[in-house]
Every structure is written in C-alpha cells, then in structure tokens.
Scaffold this motif. Structure first.
Motif, PDB file in Angstrom:
ATOM      1  N   LEU A 175       0.812  -1.319   0.121  1.00  0.00           N
ATOM      2  CA  LEU A 175      -0.090   0.144   0.069  1.00  0.00           C
ATOM      3  C   LEU A 175       0.984   1.372  -0.124  1.00  0.00           C
ATOM      4  CD1 LEU A 175      -2.774  -0.865   2.200  1.00  0.00           C
ATOM      5  CD2 LEU A 175      -3.200  -0.654   0.077  1.00  0.00           C
ATOM      6  N   PHE A 176       1.926   1.073   0.580  1.00  0.00           N
ATOM      7  CA  PHE A 176       2.937   2.510   0.866  1.00  0.00           C
ATOM      8  C   PHE A 176       3.641   2.720  -0.535  1.00  0.00           C
ATOM      9  CE2 PHE A 176       2.196   2.323   5.418  1.00  0.00           C
ATOM     10  CZ  PHE A 176       1.837   3.717   5.751  1.00  0.00           C
ATOM     11  N   ILE A 177       3.920   1.420  -1.126  1.00  0.00           N
ATOM     12  CA  ILE A 177       4.821   1.581  -2.223  1.00  0.00           C
ATOM     13  C   ILE A 177       4.020   2.207  -3.212  1.00  0.00           C
ATOM     14  CG2 ILE A 177       5.989   0.176  -4.315  1.00  0.00           C
ATOM     15  CD1 ILE A 177       6.831  -1.661  -1.944  1.00  0.00           C
ATOM     16  N   ASN A 178       2.649   1.794  -3.555  1.00  0.00           N
ATOM     17  CA  ASN A 178       1.721   2.063  -4.400  1.00  0.00           C
ATOM     18  C   ASN A 178       0.837   3.302  -3.929  1.00  0.00           C
ATOM     19  OD1 ASN A 178       2.209  -0.032  -6.566  1.00  0.00           O
ATOM     20  ND2 ASN A 178       1.864  -1.005  -4.769  1.00  0.00           N
ATOM     21  N   GLY A 179       1.027   4.074  -3.077  1.00  0.00           N
ATOM     22  CA  GLY A 179       0.413   5.038  -2.336  1.00  0.00           C
ATOM     23  C   GLY A 179       0.387   6.382  -3.289  1.00  0.00           C
ATOM     24  N   GLY A 180       1.178   6.659  -4.246  1.00  0.00           N
ATOM     25  CA  GLY A 180       1.084   7.710  -5.063  1.00  0.00           C
ATOM     26  C   GLY A 180       1.583   8.836  -4.321  1.00  0.00           C
TER      27      GLY A 180
ATOM     28  N   ALA B  32       7.168   4.573  -4.119  1.00  0.00           N
ATOM     29  CA  ALA B  32       8.455   3.792  -3.958  1.00  0.00           C
ATOM     30  C   ALA B  32       9.617   4.949  -3.474  1.00  0.00           C
ATOM     31  CB  ALA B  32       8.743   3.285  -5.298  1.00  0.00           C
ATOM     32  N   GLU B  33       9.534   6.138  -3.698  1.00  0.00           N
ATOM     33  CA  GLU B  33      10.646   6.868  -3.503  1.00  0.00           C
ATOM     34  C   GLU B  33      10.367   7.613  -2.036  1.00  0.00           C
ATOM     35  OE1 GLU B  33       8.898   7.917  -6.494  1.00  0.00           O
ATOM     36  OE2 GLU B  33      10.428   6.337  -7.330  1.00  0.00           O
ATOM     37  N   GLY B  34       9.181   7.659  -1.581  1.00  0.00           N
ATOM     38  CA  GLY B  34       8.929   7.956  -0.207  1.00  0.00           C
ATOM     39  C   GLY B  34       8.695   9.415  -0.141  1.00  0.00           C
ATOM     40  N   ARG B  35       9.341   9.847   1.033  1.00  0.00           N
ATOM     41  CA  ARG B  35       9.324  11.302   1.635  1.00  0.00           C
ATOM     42  C   ARG B  35      10.953  11.650   1.859  1.00  0.00           C
ATOM     43  NH1 ARG B  35       6.268  13.627  -1.929  1.00  0.00           N
ATOM     44  NH2 ARG B  35       4.127  13.132  -1.547  1.00  0.00           N
ATOM     45  N   MET B  36      11.349  12.713   1.293  1.00  0.00           N
ATOM     46  CA  MET B  36      12.610  13.108   1.789  1.00  0.00           C
ATOM     47  C   MET B  36      12.313  14.332   2.653  1.00  0.00           C
ATOM     48  SD  MET B  36      14.877  11.891  -0.094  1.00  0.00           S
ATOM     49  CE  MET B  36      14.952  10.760  -1.581  1.00  0.00           C
TER      50      MET B  36
ATOM     51  N   ILE C 157      11.260   7.799  15.373  1.00  0.00           N
ATOM     52  CA  ILE C 157      12.742   8.286  15.600  1.00  0.00           C
ATOM     53  C   ILE C 157      13.726   7.805  14.674  1.00  0.00           C
ATOM     54  CG2 ILE C 157      14.647   7.755  17.337  1.00  0.00           C
ATOM     55  CD1 ILE C 157      12.514   7.140  19.489  1.00  0.00           C
ATOM     56  N   TYR C 158      13.483   6.828  13.814  1.00  0.00           N
ATOM     57  CA  TYR C 158      14.533   6.316  12.933  1.00  0.00           C
ATOM     58  C   TYR C 158      14.488   7.424  11.904  1.00  0.00           C
ATOM     59  CZ  TYR C 158      17.556   3.720   9.836  1.00  0.00           C
ATOM     60  OH  TYR C 158      18.331   3.536   9.218  1.00  0.00           O
ATOM     61  N   GLY C 159      13.138   7.769  11.425  1.00  0.00           N
ATOM     62  CA  GLY C 159      12.864   8.659  10.468  1.00  0.00           C
ATOM     63  C   GLY C 159      13.564  10.131  10.579  1.00  0.00           C
ATOM     64  N   TYR C 160      13.373  10.572  11.721  1.00  0.00           N
ATOM     65  CA  TYR C 160      14.061  11.853  12.169  1.00  0.00           C
ATOM     66  C   TYR C 160      15.589  11.709  12.095  1.00  0.00           C
ATOM     67  CZ  TYR C 160       9.974  14.360  14.232  1.00  0.00           C
ATOM     68  OH  TYR C 160       8.943  15.341  14.391  1.00  0.00           O
ATOM     69  N   TYR C 161      15.925  10.388  12.465  1.00  0.00           N
ATOM     70  CA  TYR C 161      17.489  10.498  12.181  1.00  0.00           C
ATOM     71  C   TYR C 161      17.923  10.516  10.717  1.00  0.00           C
ATOM     72  CZ  TYR C 161      21.382   7.333  11.536  1.00  0.00           C
ATOM     73  OH  TYR C 161      22.688   6.746  10.939  1.00  0.00           O
ATOM     74  N   LEU C 162      17.174   9.460   9.854  1.00  0.00           N
ATOM     75  CA  LEU C 162      17.687   9.266   8.431  1.00  0.00           C
ATOM     76  C   LEU C 162      17.077  10.400   7.646  1.00  0.00           C
ATOM     77  CD1 LEU C 162      19.388   7.250   7.188  1.00  0.00           C
ATOM     78  CD2 LEU C 162      17.408   6.125   6.268  1.00  0.00           C
ATOM     79  N   LEU C 163      16.089  11.143   8.213  1.00  0.00           N
ATOM     80  CA  LEU C 163      15.540  12.091   7.135  1.00  0.00           C
ATOM     81  C   LEU C 163      15.044  11.694   5.892  1.00  0.00           C
ATOM     82  CD1 LEU C 163      17.862  14.964   8.354  1.00  0.00           C
ATOM     83  CD2 LEU C 163      15.287  14.832   9.243  1.00  0.00           C
ATOM     84  N   GLN C 164      14.797  10.505   5.809  1.00  0.00           N
ATOM     85  CA  GLN C 164      14.322   9.991   4.309  1.00  0.00           C
ATOM     86  C   GLN C 164      13.414   8.709   4.838  1.00  0.00           C
ATOM     87  OE1 GLN C 164      17.182   7.578   2.327  1.00  0.00           O
ATOM     88  NE2 GLN C 164      16.355   8.072   0.219  1.00  0.00           N
ATOM     89  N   VAL C 165      12.139   8.617   4.571  1.00  0.00           N
ATOM     90  CA  VAL C 165      11.340   7.662   4.920  1.00  0.00           C
ATOM     91  C   VAL C 165      10.855   7.270   3.733  1.00  0.00           C
ATOM     92  CG1 VAL C 165       8.962   7.033   5.843  1.00  0.00           C
ATOM     93  CG2 VAL C 165      10.611   8.648   7.082  1.00  0.00           C
ATOM     94  N   THR C 166      11.299   5.844   3.137  1.00  0.00           N
ATOM     95  CA  THR C 166      11.035   5.168   1.907  1.00  0.00           C
ATOM     96  C   THR C 166      10.531   3.732   2.487  1.00  0.00           C
ATOM     97  OG1 THR C 166      13.075   4.376   1.665  1.00  0.00           O
ATOM     98  CG2 THR C 166      12.506   6.374   0.808  1.00  0.00           C
ATOM     99  N   PRO C 167       9.970   3.042   1.733  1.00  0.00           N
ATOM    100  CA  PRO C 167       9.386   1.741   1.913  1.00  0.00           C
ATOM    101  C   PRO C 167      10.624   1.007   2.189  1.00  0.00           C
ATOM    102  CG  PRO C 167       8.101   2.336   0.286  1.00  0.00           C
ATOM    103  CD  PRO C 167       9.139   3.416   0.487  1.00  0.00           C
TER     104      PRO C 167
END
Lengths: 348, 467
Positions: free
Chosen positions: A156-161, A167-171, A252-262
């Motif tokens: 669902l997240f990969i195909n979430g448009g 697929a690229e998620g959010r920077m 917390i991990y998202g705040y660390y990497l600043l890049q949330v992708t599948p």
C-alpha cells in the motif's frame, strides 16, 4: 469504606510492597538506575555526534524499543507477531507525512505531537487488524496473518502515489528548520528517553493485573478464559501497545535518517532483528530486549568491521550457541547460576 | 513462503523453550555460557585494542596486473612514498545484491591495484601515496547502507567513500555522509531530479546533496535504451504495442512509472502495465493479459530467477513477442546458463562493454574474463571508471580533504576513463548513456545501442515454434 480503613488498607499494601522489594530486586533496581544515569549523562563527557559509540547506542536504543514491544506481545502474551515492521513503518510514515505536509504547523524538528501521533496511528491499525486476527487465529496462523498484514501495508505504501510518495517515499531534509543543525546528541537522548519510558510501561503493565492476565493467556488461553480473563481484550491491548512502541521507534529512526521510504522503514530488518534480540536476551523478561539489542548490534557492528562480509556467520554461531545452551536467553543465566551454586555447595 | 513458515515455527519454538528452560542440560548450559562470554570478551577486546588501526583489503590479483607497489620509502622512479590513502567502499558483500556487488568489488580492487602499480597518487606534499580500500557491507539493505557509512566515518575515520550500486542504499548512505561532511562518490544510482510540481521527488538528483556526486543514468531516460534497441530492429518487424512489467518493489515501481511515462512521451503505445510480487512463480495470468492486449514488445525490470521463470512460462504458453527487453535480471551469465538457447534474442541493459572504444576497456574486459572463467561483464568498466575519477580528483585536489576532493568532481571533467570522457554538472551529476545488449546464439553479448557503439543489429525474437 471510611478514611481510616482506606489508610489501613494502604498501609497493608505498602507493607506488602516493601516485602516484595527483596534484595535481588533492589540490586536490579540499583543497577538500572546506574545504567540510566550512565547512558543519560554520556553525551556530557563523550562526543556522541562524532564518536562511534553515539550512533552505536542510538541504534541499540531504537532496536530495544521495537524489541520491548515485541516482547510484550510474544514474550509475555505468547502471540508471535510477524508484523512489527509494518507498525514501525506506519509510525515513521505518520511522522513523515504529517511533517512533510506541515499539518501541525509548529515548525519543530522533534515535534512531540508527531511522535505521539506515530504511536497512536499504529495502535489504531493494530486494534483494527488485531480484533479479527486475534479472535479467530492462534499460533502459527496468527503469525501468518500478521505477516500478511505487513506485506499488505508495504505494498500500500509503495503504491500510495503522491499521498505516500510512492516507491521514493518522502525526503525530509528540506523540512529541517533553517536554524537547526543536525546533531546526533539530540537523537541519542530522545531514543534513550523513549527506550526507558517504553521499558517502564512494559514493566508496570506486566506487574499489574493486566500483566497477570497476559501471562495467564500465554500459559493457557482456555484456562485463562475459564477463570474470567477476557482473552481477546488483553491480547488486543498487548498487540496495540507493542504496535505503538514500534511506531514511536519508526518516527525516531525517520527523524534520524530524514528519508522515509518503503525500503528503509518497512524492511523486514525491523521484524526479524527485534525478535532475535528478544529471544537472545530472554523472552518475557524486562531486561532481555535490552541485553539482546546490545549483543546483536555489538556482533553486527564489530563483526562488520573485523569479519567484513562474514559477520552474519558470527552472529549466527552465537545465536545457535545461546539457543543450544541458554534456551531461556542471556537473562536465563541469572536464574541458572544460583541453582548451580547451590548444587556446588551441596556437593561440597 | 517456506522460509517464513520455518521462521515462524522456529520463533514459536524459541519462545516455548525460553519459557520452559532446559533443566536437564545445566552442564552444557555452563559450557555454552562460558563460550558466549569468551566470544564477547574477545570481540570487545579486539574492538578496544584496535581503535587506531585500519583494516585494508588486499589488492586484486589478476593475470595482467602488475604487483602493487610495496610500502617502501621510495618508488622505482625514485619518488618518496607517503602514507597510504585509505578510501571507504560500501558494497553489497552479502544479501540479494551480492552478485553485482562482487563485480563492483572486483573492479574497484583492480583499479586500486593498477594505480598502485603506477606508483600511487601524488599529493601536494610531493610524495606518492598508495591507495587501499576499506570495505563495509551494506547487506543489500538501505538501513545497513546508512549504518555502513556511519561505521566508515566514525569507526574508521574515513571521509571519502566509494558507493554501493543500488539506488536506495546509496540514498540512505548519502544522507549520513551529508551530516558529517564526508564525500560520497556515487555511481550506479538513478540521477533523476524532482519534478517541478513536487509530485515526483526524484532520486539522487532530487536530494540536493552537497557532499555526494553521482555518475549514472536517470530512471526516466533508462527506458530510451529499450526503445533504442527496438528502433534497431528491421522496420518491418518493429513492435507497435508495448507492455511494462515490473516487480512490486520500491525500485521496481520507480522504474516502471518512469519507463511507462518515457515510452508514452516517445509516442509508443503502452497497452499494459503489470506489477508482480518478487519471487513470483506464476506469470501465466500476466502472459494471458499480454496476449489479449496484442502486446508485441515487453520492457521489464525483473530479478534473474524471476526472469528465468517468466521466459520458461512464455515458452510453455508459446507466446513470442517481437521484442523482449529486461533490466536487472537478463544480463547475468547465470541467466544465460539457466536458459541456454532459450535466452537467445532476449535483450537487456548494461552500462559498459569491453568493445567500447575507450582507453583500457579491452584490457579490463580481458582481465575480467581471465579471472572469471571466460565470462564477460557489462558493468565493471563503470565501477572502474568511478574509481579512476576519484583517484584523479584526489590528485588534482592534492590532498585527501573531502571538501577539496568533492570540489574537483563538481563541474569536473575526466577524460580517458574506461567509460570515455566524463563530465559532472554543477549539481555533481554525470549522466552516462546506457547500452542495450542482446544475447546471440552461443552466449555472445551483442551491443545494439547506442548506434555508434553497436556491434550488431537487433534480431527479432524468433518465435518458439520456429526455433
């Protein structure tokens, strides 16, 4: 009940509680306080931003949070959930999407509102999914059900448009406030604080009547139900609390990497490693997830450095040894040693 | 699913064992505990005692490689030797990407062996410096890629790092490099920028990185290679109706969306866009859809094992499009070995060929064959060129300061690499053209596109019943 009676009743409970604080518990509590003081003050005398132990312990804390959540579900309640990576990802995405779309309009970097939302969203999903799964499935079937849920969430997240970024998620780098410079020290403290809080939550939960119900369900669901335990309710509570801890860890991990992708936050690393950590440390124990997280990450960290390309073998050998000789995990050793000591003294 | 089932049962067993304990095995328990403690103490001691040491890899040995310069005070030419230059290298040493990782590792080690054989890199101190690589395993996972970068920077103190070859891994590692001002020399990662309306965040080009550069192709343009190969068909056999088929993974969907858009922008009809789960064992329904939509050309991103299954089921259903082009999974030698003659006339992408008219390309290809039982590679030249560029940038900078090296690559031109002349733009991106290949009978790789490098023309996929 009158006031005096209430005081007397409280006194009785206090005396009973004091008796419960035996020597062994006091030692553990003392060690726990020392550890909290040590890790909490580490950034004052060690450069956690640039030193390798900063990021090492940050990762240990994040894994310990997820592992503690799984411990509540798998270790205390006896339900093998294979969907923790989905909850981790939902938490990370909740933070990322709310921040990306500036929903709270606070402009904060570590926004507590977003972190709470990251805990609530997976808990809601866990309740919605848990009710049908936990009411109808047990054992391996429940495990497969949660595994399927994880796969569905990932797809669902990969195909979430545009909504999820596909697929690229959010920077998230562009969302950093301009006056904020990334410093791992902040992330270290947040991860540590949350790890301690989650541990306390699990401790008090499992020490309460809820914990008694969870353990009863783990030992024998039918027997627990026959004694009036609402099995479904308590299983869903454990599932939801475990999901929310994974969700907070995801933020917390998202705040660390600043890049949330599948591929970052929905990977099965966030499922299998925490389970291994709990099993290695000791299932159904409060400190087991901490010990397991530390040991597994230690093996991974130094294994990669000194046995590059072969570190999974090293981790595998240690895990096999522990499973063969310490089936109760590392924490089981603490219970075995006194037995051994008594036997030695007895034979002497 | 078998692995998952096994894991589930093992997990359940672990929990059960943990609850009950093994009372019968106290002696074994103590021995085991002692072993674990000893192992941990050994690891910790090794870790504590080696903070200031650096592990290095041995340079690649190959038949035509001169032995690397030994650490001596002077080179054979009389130049004074300085300390070794240690460069980090993130690589997929384990995990699903290990095959490609091995080719990249071979190329990087070959580049190091060659530069050291020439006396190393000369810095501003006037001394020659040998190069050594310190590898870190990304385990084919983005989160591990980030961890590998952390280890190289913090545990090894390295601030110049060569990349892995998967876009998500390099994106994650680049985020870490950015935080610590370490220069990340990326190759083999999609270069796309974000779309103006923000609906597409882009890949490396969309991250606005200040401490990373990338030499590769954009995902949006990568479909042009498949089109280029199709255009090289006899006009009478040219396909008219395309299908895009991709694995339902982040990489796959990113590729699929971009390729579909690219094909349509070029005026081609895309009649079907299918996504499948990685590890799929049944493509019959997808093949049926292609038949019904009169698809006569397929462009796919697919893993080698899935690709083998897909082609076998195409044959079973006697379905033969005019043109079949695959990214990722159709180029490995193992793909041809598994399918044999059934792989003939299948087209695929690649980054490099030893037939390219660039310096050292032929020799590099021969060295690879010598080390790999005569097998050829369509990628090692890219990784070798990336290392060449980095060495040149360090020499031009005259130091190993990551900022100085980075500044040489941004807007830099690097002529005479195994990928030809490479130029980076002001965003640190160097776009290189992909190549289209086709398997010819006997397992020979024929270059189809770009036309100036072609070693043959595209041959129409011969129907199964006419072979």
């Amino acid at each position: 009940m009158g006031g005096i009676e209430r005081i007397e009743s409280a006194d009785v409970r206090l005396v009973a509680g004091t008796k419960g604080l035996n020597k062994r518990k006091l030692i553990w509590a003392g060690l726990g306080v020392l550890a909290v003081v040590f890790f909490g003050t580490l950034p004052f005398y060690y450069d956690v931003h640039n030193g390798q132990y900063g990021v090492f312990f940050f990762n240990v804390f994040v894994y310990a949070i997820v592992a503690q959540g799984w411990n509540l579900i798998g270790g205390y309640t006896g339900q093998i959930s294979l969907g923790q990576n989905a909850f981790f990802g939902i938490g990370a995405y909740t933070m990322a999407l709310l921040w990306f779309n500036d929903v709270t309009k606070t402009g904060y970097y570590f926004d507590p509102v977003l972190m709470i939302a990251s805990a609530v969203a997976p808990a809601i999903v866990a309740v919605l999914v848990g009710l049908p799964l936990l009411s109808r499935l047990r054992g391996d079937y429940f495990a497969f059900g949660t595994l399927g849920m994880g796969m569905i969430v990932t797809v669902l997240f990969i195909n979430g448009g545009y909504f999820t970024g596909g697929a690229e998620g959010r920077m998230l780098v562009s969302k950093m406030p301009p006056d904020v410079v990334f410093n791992l020290r902040t992330h270290y403290w947040v991860a540590f604080l949350v790890a301690v809080l989650v541990t306390l939550v699990v401790y008090f939960l499992t020490s309460s009547r809820v914990g008694l119900a969870l353990k009863a369900i783990r030992e024998d669901e039918v027997a627990a139900a026959s004694h009036g335990v609402n099995v479904l309710k308590y299983k869903v509570i454990a599932f939801a609390v475990g999901a929310s801890t994974a969700g907070v860890a995801g933020s917390i991990y998202g705040y660390y990497l600043l890049q949330v992708t599948p591929s970052n936050v929905l990977t099965q690393n966030w499922l299998f490693y925490p389970i291994l950590m709990v099993v290695l440390g000791g299932t159904g124990t409060i400190l087991g997830p901490w010990v397991g997280a530390f040991l597994i990450y230690l093996l991974s960290w130094y294994g990669d450095q000194y046995f590059t390309g072969y570190s999974p073998i090293l981790s595998g050998v240690v895990i096999i040894l522990v499973m063969l000789f310490l089936p109760s995990g590392i924490m089981g050793l603490g219970q075995k040693v006194p037995d051994w000591g008594k036997r030695v003294r007895g034979s002497g | 699913m078998n692995e998952v089932g096994f894991f589930t049962r093992v997990s359940a067993s672990f929990v059960t064992f943990s609850r009950r304990g093994f009372v019968k095995h106290k002696r074994l328990l103590l021995i085991g505990a002692a072993l674990v403690v000893l192992a941990l103490v050994a690891v910790s001691l090794a870790a504590c005692g080696s903070d200031d040491t650096t592990t290095t890899t041995a340079p690649a040995e190959s038949s035509d490689t001169t032995a690397p310069a030994e650490s001596s005070d002077t080179t054979t030419a009389g130049a004074e030797m300085g300390d070794d230059i240690v460069i980090g290298a993130i690589n997929s040493l384990t995990g699903s990407n290990v095959l490609t990782g091995q080719e990249e590792k071979w190329a990087q080690e070959k580049a190091v062996a060659d530069i050291n054989a020439k006396g190393g890199i000369k810095l501003a101190d006037g001394k020659q410096h040998n190069v050594v690589l310190k590898f870190a395993d990304d385990k084919s996972q983005p989160t591990e890629g980030a961890a590998a970068m952390e280890k190289l920077i913090k545990a090894d103190g390295l601030k110049i790092v060569l990349s892995s070859n998967i876009t998500p891994v390099n994106q994650a590692a680049a985020q870490v490099a950015e935080k610590y001002q370490a220069y990340f020399h990326i190759t083999s990662s999609w270069t796309d920028e974000a779309s103006p309306d923000g609906s597409f965040p882009g890949f490396i080009g969309g991250m606005d990185l200040k401490w990373a550069t990338d030499m590769f192709e954009s995902a949006g343009d990568s479909g042009l290679v498949a089109i280029g190969g199709a255009k090289a068909l006899d006009p009478a056999d040219a396909p008219t109706t395309f299908a895009v088929m991709t694995e339902n993974t982040p990489d796959g969907v990113g590729f699929g969306d971009a390729t579909k858009a690219g094909l349509e922008a070029q005026g081609w009809k895309v009649a079907s866009y299918e996504k499948f789960v990685e590890g799929n064992k049944d493509f019959s329904s997808i093949i049926l859809k292609f038949k019904q939509a009169n698809v006569d050309a397929v462009v796919t991103l697919i893993a080698p094992s899935d690709g083998i299954t897909f082609v076998k089921q195409m044959k079973e259903q006697n379905w033969s499009p005019k043109y079949l082009f695959g990214y990722k999974g159709f180029w490995p030698v193992d793909f041809y070995a598994a399918l044999g003659d059934d792989a003939n006339y299948i087209s695929y992408d690649g980054f490099w060929s030893e037939t390219l008219p660039f310096p050292y390309a032929k020799e590099l290809g021969q060295a690879f064959q010598d080390d790999h039982d005569g097998n050829t590679s369509n990628s090692v030249g890219l990784y070798y060129a990336a290392a060449q560029i980095l060495f040149t940038a360090i020499e031009r900078a005259g130091s190993t300061d990551p900022g100085a090296v980075r500044d040489q690559v941004f807007n830099g031109s690097f002529p005479g690499t195994t990928m030809g002349d490479i130029t980076y733009n002001d965003q640190g991106i160097a776009d290189i053209p992909f190549l289209a290949f086709q398997w010819a009978p006997g397992g020979e790789r024929v270059v189809l596109y770009p036309t100036e490098f072609a070693t043959g023309k595209t041959v129409t996929f011969v129907p199964w019943d006419q072979r």
